[in-house]
Design a protein around this motif. Structure first.
Motif, mmCIF file in Angstrom:
data_model
loop_
_atom_site.group_PDB
_atom_site.id
_atom_site.type_symbol
_atom_site.label_atom_id
_atom_site.label_comp_id
_atom_site.label_asym_id
_atom_site.label_seq_id
_atom_site.Cartn_x
_atom_site.Cartn_y
_atom_site.Cartn_z
ATOM 1 N N TRP A 11 0.842 -1.208 0.000
ATOM 2 C CA TRP A 11 0.000 0.000 0.000
ATOM 3 C C TRP A 11 0.877 1.258 0.000
ATOM 4 O O TRP A 11 0.600 2.218 0.709
ATOM 5 N N GLY A 12 1.942 1.247 -0.763
ATOM 6 C CA GLY A 12 2.841 2.399 -0.794
ATOM 7 C C GLY A 12 3.841 2.348 0.348
ATOM 8 O O GLY A 12 3.800 1.438 1.197
ATOM 9 N N ASP A 13 4.804 3.292 0.338
ATOM 10 C CA ASP A 13 5.809 3.418 1.403
ATOM 11 C C ASP A 13 6.683 2.175 1.543
ATOM 12 O O ASP A 13 7.146 1.849 2.637
ATOM 13 N N GLU A 14 6.936 1.494 0.432
ATOM 14 C CA GLU A 14 7.760 0.276 0.495
ATOM 15 C C GLU A 14 9.254 0.594 0.518
ATOM 16 O O GLU A 14 10.070 -0.302 0.762
ATOM 17 N N ASN A 38 1.048 13.268 -3.324
ATOM 18 C CA ASN A 38 0.629 12.327 -2.275
ATOM 19 C C ASN A 38 1.765 11.342 -1.996
ATOM 20 O O ASN A 38 1.816 10.717 -0.948
ATOM 21 N N ALA A 39 2.677 11.200 -2.952
ATOM 22 C CA ALA A 39 3.809 10.281 -2.788
ATOM 23 C C ALA A 39 4.877 10.913 -1.905
ATOM 24 O O ALA A 39 4.975 12.126 -1.810
ATOM 25 N N GLY A 40 5.669 10.077 -1.282
ATOM 26 C CA GLY A 40 6.808 10.569 -0.511
ATOM 27 C C GLY A 40 7.941 9.584 -0.670
ATOM 28 O O GLY A 40 7.871 8.482 -0.138
ATOM 29 N N LEU A 126 -14.667 7.738 5.923
ATOM 30 C CA LEU A 126 -13.624 8.494 5.214
ATOM 31 C C LEU A 126 -12.549 7.579 4.636
ATOM 32 O O LEU A 126 -12.298 6.509 5.157
ATOM 33 N N LEU A 127 -11.937 8.053 3.534
ATOM 34 C CA LEU A 127 -10.924 7.247 2.860
ATOM 35 C C LEU A 127 -9.551 7.436 3.484
ATOM 36 O O LEU A 127 -8.664 6.622 3.300
ATOM 37 N N GLY A 128 -9.388 8.552 4.205
ATOM 38 C CA GLY A 128 -8.058 8.844 4.762
ATOM 39 C C GLY A 128 -7.109 9.313 3.681
ATOM 40 O O GLY A 128 -5.944 8.899 3.647
ATOM 41 N N THR A 130 -4.639 11.857 1.443
ATOM 42 C CA THR A 130 -3.548 12.727 1.893
ATOM 43 C C THR A 130 -3.967 14.204 1.862
ATOM 44 O O THR A 130 -3.208 15.053 2.275
ATOM 45 N N GLY A 131 -5.137 14.480 1.323
ATOM 46 C CA GLY A 131 -5.622 15.869 1.266
ATOM 47 C C GLY A 131 -4.904 16.707 0.216
ATOM 48 O O GLY A 131 -4.989 17.938 0.234
ATOM 49 N N ARG A 132 -4.202 16.055 -0.701
ATOM 50 C CA ARG A 132 -3.420 16.792 -1.699
ATOM 51 C C ARG A 132 -4.208 17.094 -2.978
ATOM 52 O O ARG A 132 -3.634 17.527 -3.971
ATOM 53 N N ILE A 134 -5.658 14.921 -4.975
ATOM 54 C CA ILE A 134 -5.390 13.921 -6.008
ATOM 55 C C ILE A 134 -6.693 13.429 -6.657
ATOM 56 O O ILE A 134 -6.841 13.486 -7.888
ATOM 57 N N GLY A 135 -7.627 12.966 -5.828
ATOM 58 C CA GLY A 135 -8.888 12.435 -6.358
ATOM 59 C C GLY A 135 -9.628 13.476 -7.201
ATOM 60 O O GLY A 135 -9.991 13.209 -8.356
ATOM 61 N N PRO A 136 -9.866 14.693 -6.671
ATOM 62 C CA PRO A 136 -10.578 15.704 -7.470
ATOM 63 C C PRO A 136 -9.847 16.071 -8.769
ATOM 64 O O PRO A 136 -10.489 16.328 -9.789
ATOM 65 N N LEU A 227 -1.574 -2.187 -4.289
ATOM 66 C CA LEU A 227 -2.839 -2.407 -3.583
ATOM 67 C C LEU A 227 -3.641 -1.117 -3.456
ATOM 68 O O LEU A 227 -4.769 -1.116 -2.959
ATOM 69 N N LEU A 228 -3.043 0.010 -3.918
ATOM 70 C CA LEU A 228 -3.763 1.299 -3.949
ATOM 71 C C LEU A 228 -4.177 1.648 -5.374
ATOM 72 O O LEU A 228 -4.708 2.737 -5.619
ATOM 73 N N ASP A 229 -3.923 0.755 -6.328
ATOM 74 C CA ASP A 229 -4.256 1.029 -7.729
ATOM 75 C C ASP A 229 -5.773 1.207 -7.883
ATOM 76 O O ASP A 229 -6.553 0.448 -7.305
ATOM 77 N N TYR A 237 -10.889 1.999 -1.188
ATOM 78 C CA TYR A 237 -9.782 2.542 -0.380
ATOM 79 C C TYR A 237 -8.496 2.496 -1.207
ATOM 80 O O TYR A 237 -7.596 1.697 -0.944
ATOM 81 N N VAL A 238 -8.458 3.316 -2.209
ATOM 82 C CA VAL A 238 -7.350 3.348 -3.165
ATOM 83 C C VAL A 238 -7.033 4.805 -3.477
ATOM 84 O O VAL A 238 -7.754 5.699 -3.059
ATOM 85 N N THR A 239 -5.977 5.021 -4.242
ATOM 86 C CA THR A 239 -5.750 6.346 -4.780
ATOM 87 C C THR A 239 -6.425 6.395 -6.154
ATOM 88 O O THR A 239 -7.089 5.439 -6.560
ATOM 89 N N VAL A 273 -1.321 3.461 5.203
ATOM 90 C CA VAL A 273 -1.768 4.746 5.778
ATOM 91 C C VAL A 273 -3.195 4.970 5.294
ATOM 92 O O VAL A 273 -3.506 4.688 4.147
ATOM 93 N N GLY A 274 -4.024 5.507 6.147
ATOM 94 C CA GLY A 274 -5.400 5.768 5.735
ATOM 95 C C GLY A 274 -6.279 4.540 5.952
ATOM 96 O O GLY A 274 -5.843 3.525 6.510
ATOM 97 N N SER A 275 -7.536 4.655 5.526
ATOM 98 C CA SER A 275 -8.523 3.606 5.812
ATOM 99 C C SER A 275 -8.392 2.429 4.848
ATOM 100 O O SER A 275 -7.668 2.512 3.866
ATOM 101 N N GLY A 276 -9.143 1.371 5.161
ATOM 102 C CA GLY A 276 -9.205 0.225 4.251
ATOM 103 C C GLY A 276 -8.766 -1.061 4.918
ATOM 104 O O GLY A 276 -8.126 -1.041 5.976
#
Ligand code: IMP
Length: 431
Positions: A11-14, A38-40, A126-128, A130-132, A134-136, A227-229, A237-239, A273-276
């Motif tokens: 789910w990211g952050d690997e 949203n990536a780091g 809520l999806l949790g 990153t508030g960046r 991305i979705g919109p 797993l966030l695809d 619960y994806v990006t 990170v976030g819900s799911g």
């Protein structure tokens, strides 16, 4: 035409950034193809830590050309901040080595405000995010009403489009009882962004295609994880982007070149990170050991949001799934050192529902929360410090057994193992 692809299998952050850094030594081009800030991605070079959100991690290597592909969504303000952070750290960030696709979409303050407003409306569901925004931003892209980087090259037209975009967004914000945005202020901001970013805007599809045609190595740097695809992840619960190897072609605008290597980056345990759903999630003492206290930059706290990550045992059912949907050819295991100190280790090898055992899920990741994990137990290497290990033979037998179990249950050969955050703390296998 060597195309190498780096993909997160979880789910990211690997820990993808450090492997992009490692492999960019032999690449002419490093390219991001999905997501936004949203990536780091963290790269540690001689104790200097670079936290990258938008610019490919290859930028740290002076010999590379770096592309931000059309599949990305870009917040111009964040991008300029990141460019400055890199320049201040001695990294060359000029239009000679950083190219931004004219077709990448722009994230605006309206996207960010709507992202946060929608999350507050979702309440407990809520999806949790990153508030960046991305979705919109991807929503506008798909609805064919987005703003693109090419629009920065025509500031007058951009002002009109921004006016229209913010007006519409303000109606949505109003319905969520959020204060409207100041159109004039945003227009001023974007006029400045236009000037500063115009020299970097290019046809990155052509640059990548030409490079492949001429035999250069292009390294595609995935953001987030399989797993966030948006299609194959734990929906909803994806990006909102394509985080798998499939996203590379459309997100860079290149033809169906066969990839030389599709490298899956897998943390030695699982985080989210976030819900799911997260079947192998742990709490208490185990979680504390896996997460760390936050004192170290590599502890499990979000690079982008600072949120504490959820942690758990490695899930090889999900690893096999990631191997299948990406066509993984090799694995890099990260953070093996974090497991030292634990008496015993667990790997989820199957799921159970009622009396039924599943090694593959009937409908992919749908209803993942309704299955419970079936574990195999392995001995830990407790007090042996493996951070100095540089060869397979340096690892204690228990650590070797753990890696062998990942290969056995995951079905993909392991080629690298990282045992610390520094560039040289990597074991390269002889395969
Ligand atoms: P969004 O991408 O901000 O819309 O967030 C959607 C989900 O993806 C949330 O659960 C985020 O925590 C997660 N997410 C997005 N980007 C990353 C990342 O780079 N690492 C880990 N999780 C991420």
């Amino acid at each position: 035409m060597p195309l190498d692809i780096i993909i997160g299998t979880q789910w990211g952050d690997e820990g993808k950034g450090r492997f992009v850094d490692l492999l960019s030594r032999n690449a002419q081009i490093v390219a991001r193809f999905n997501g936004g800030d949203n990536a780091g991605h963290t790269v540690t070079v001689e104790r200097q830590i670079f936290k990258l959100h938008l610019i490919p991690s290859g930028i740290i290597h002076s010999g590379t050309i770096n592309l931000m592909g059309n599949g990305m969504v870009i917040h111009p303000g964040s991008l300029l901040d990141e460019m400055k952070m890199l320049s201040d750290g001695g990294v060359d960030v000029t239009p000679k080595r950083l190219f931004i696709s004219y077709a990448a979409h722009i994230i605006t303050p309206a996207h960010r405000a709507i992202d946060k407003a929608m999350e507050s409306v979702r309440g407990s569901g809520l999806l949790g995010t990153t508030g960046r925004g991305i979705g919109p931003a991807y929503t506008d892209k798909t609805a064919r009403q987005g703003l693109r980087m090419i629009d920065l090259l025509d500031p007058e037209n951009l002002m009109d489009n921004l006016d229209d975009h913010i007006r519409k967004a303000n109606k949505t914000l109003e319905s969520c009882q959020v204060a409207p945005l100041d159109i004039r202020e945003i227009q001023e901001q974007y006029r400045v962004y236009s000037q500063k970013l115009a020299p970097f805007i290019a046809d990155t599809s052509r640059i990548a295609s030409d490079a492949l045609y001429h035999g250069d190595t292009v390294l595609a740097e995935g953001a987030q994880g399989s797993l966030l695809d948006v299609d194959m992840g734990t929906y909803p619960y994806v990006t909102s982007s394509s985080c798998t190897s499939a996203g590379v072609l459309s997100g860079l605008g290149i033809g169906a070149y066969p990839a030389r290597r599709v490298i899956g980056i897998t943390k030695a345990f699982q985080t989210r990170v976030g819900s799911g759903p997260f079947p192998t999630e742990q709490s208490g003492q185990i979680a504390l050991q896996l997460r760390g206290t936050g004192a170290n930059p590599w502890d499990e706290y979000g690079t982008t949001t600072g949120r504490a990550r959820r942690v758990g045992w490695l899930d090889s059912v999900l690893l096999r799934y990631a191997a299948r949907i990406n066509g993984l050819t090799k694995l890099a295991i990260t953070k093996l050192d974090v497991l030292q100190g634990l008496d015993e280790l667990y790997i989820c090898t199957a799921y159970q529902k009622g009396n039924q055992i599943y090694t593959e899920l009937p409908f992919g990741l749908s209803n993942l929360e309704s299955y419970s994990p079936v574990y195999t137990r392995l001995p830990g290497w407790k007090s042996v410090d493996i951070t100095g290990a540089r060869t397979w033979g340096d690892l204690p037998a228990e650590a070797q057994r753990y890696i062998e179990a990942i290969v056995e249950f995951g079905g993909v050969p392991v080629h690298w193992i990282s045992v610390g955050a520094e560039r040289d703390q990597v074991i390269r296998m002889e395969s």
